[in-house]
Design a protein around this motif. Structure first.
Motif, short mmCIF file in Angstrom:
data_model
loop_
_atom_site.label_atom_id
_atom_site.label_comp_id
_atom_site.label_asym_id
_atom_site.label_seq_id
_atom_site.Cartn_x
_atom_site.Cartn_y
_atom_site.Cartn_z
N LYS A 187 0.86 -1.19 0.00
CA LYS A 187 0.00 0.00 0.00
C LYS A 187 0.89 1.24 0.00
N LYS A 188 0.60 2.19 -0.86
CA LYS A 188 1.52 3.32 -1.05
C LYS A 188 1.41 4.38 0.04
N ASP A 224 -5.69 1.71 -0.47
CA ASP A 224 -4.27 1.92 -0.73
C ASP A 224 -3.56 2.59 0.45
N THR A 233 -6.88 -2.77 5.51
CA THR A 233 -6.32 -1.54 6.08
C THR A 233 -6.59 -1.53 7.58
N GLU A 268 -11.07 3.19 -3.12
CA GLU A 268 -9.71 3.00 -3.62
C GLU A 268 -8.67 3.67 -2.72
#
Length: 344
Positions: free
Chosen positions: A10-11, A138, A170, A134
């Motif tokens: 995940k960025k 991420d 997450t 989204e």
């Protein structure tokens, strides 16, 4: 192995959802608010402060929130942008709602109070339509502020964000962050707090706030902290931090450890803002894969540095500054492992 693992693909490290406001801190100290003539303006609100703190520690941070469509809203957006905090998920209030304002009173080093203006406030206007699946997917961590659960449509936006987080792995940190404004009843508080607490991976709150989550009297001391922690660990939380003000805090972990966290000895300037600094460095430590005691130690060091400063957001420190402070105070023991059923 770290107690909590994060998907390194995940960025984005952290995204926060909730309250960002303006703090007006008095320039004339050690007096009541009615005697103050001038104030300094800072970005404020627990999620806003934590966003700045985590960003200052070098992590990639985004913010989901609503600000007023005026110069004060510009101030917040520009403040975040100037520091590299992503504002792509922030929106403007559409019906004239204004930024929340907080006037602080610093009567002494240990006696402070907060006067909030939160009628028709912009931050509670974030809606489910403003939450991107989204974007949540991420991000390694979603931090939800309890204040954002106080009214619609913000509460629905938070619940949707939590659902997206659970769907995509997450991690959820629930900062209870209770403020009495906007809530209608204790029952309402318990419904929404307990819902998010059952979905989260980490809970951070004072004993009073945990009591509200459990629909107990705010000053209740029973059941014991460890009983409440066990309940939420049973729902899937890995860490439950229960704060007790000047007595310190207790951090319960899913591997059946409990740590007492005390404060470093410093000269206070004010008695607020420490919690946001504590949370910022604690989250940083978790992301770095540190042990829970090490993350807690950095958190309490960061808190000490911020309560010794005039602001909250502007006083957030770098990793190097926190470690230098800890080295200066290396003879102070602030983390102690206790038996599971010990009390403060």
């Amino acid at each position: 192995m770290a107690l909590i693992e994060f998907d390194q693909s995940k960025k984005r490290d952290v995204v926060l959802i909730g309250r960002v406001t303006l703090d007006f801190n008095p320039n004339e100290l050690n007096r009541t608010l009615d005697k103050v003539k001038t104030f300094s303006m800072y970005l404020g609100g627990s999620p806003g402060n934590m966003a700045v703190g985590i960003n200052k520690l070098g992590k990639n941070v985004g913010f989901i929130g609503c600000v007023s469509d005026d110069q004060f809203g510009d101030f917040v957006i520009n403040y975040f942008n100037d520091r590299g905090i992503d504002t792509s998920q922030m929106v403007r209030a559409k019906n004239g709602e204004r930024m929340g304002l907080t006037f602080t009173e610093i009567k002494s080093e240990t006696e402070s109070s907060i006067l909030m203006y939160r009628d028709q406030v912009a931050d509670l206007q974030i809606s489910p339509q403003d939450v991107s699946e989204e974007y949540i997917a991420d991000s390694k961590i979603l931090i939800i502020s309890g204040t954002a659960l106080a009214a619609s449509p913000s509460r629905e936006a938070c619940l949707l964000a939590a659902q997206y987080a659970k769907k995509h792995g997450t991690r959820i940190i629930f900062d209870i962050d209770y403020r009495p404004y906007s809530w209608k009843s204790k029952e309402e508080i318990a419904i929404y707090y307990s819902t998010v607490a059952q979905l989260s991976d980490v809970i951070i709150g004072s004993r009073d706030e945990v009591n509200l989550t459990e629909l107990l009297p705010e000053d209740a001391s029973e059941p014991a902290d460890h009983v409440l922690a066990e309940k939420y660990i049973g729902y899937g939380n890995k860490i439950v931090v229960i704060k007790h003000g000047k007595k310190g805090s207790l951090a319960y972990t899913a591997d059946k450890k409990v740590y007492k966290v005390e404060s470093y000895h410093i000269k206070l300037l004010k008695s607020f803002g420490g919690g946001d600094a504590y949370g910022s460095a604690f989250v940083y430590g978790l992301l770095e894969g540190w042990s829970v005691p090490d993350a807690l130690k950095h958190g309490t060091a960061h808190a000490a540095m911020v309560v010794a400063s005039h602001s909250c957001s502007e006083a957030m420190q770098t990793v190097e500054q926190i470690e230098a402070f800890m080295n200066e105070h290396k003879d102070e023991k602030v983390i102690t492992e206790l038996a599971w059923e010990d009390r403060l």
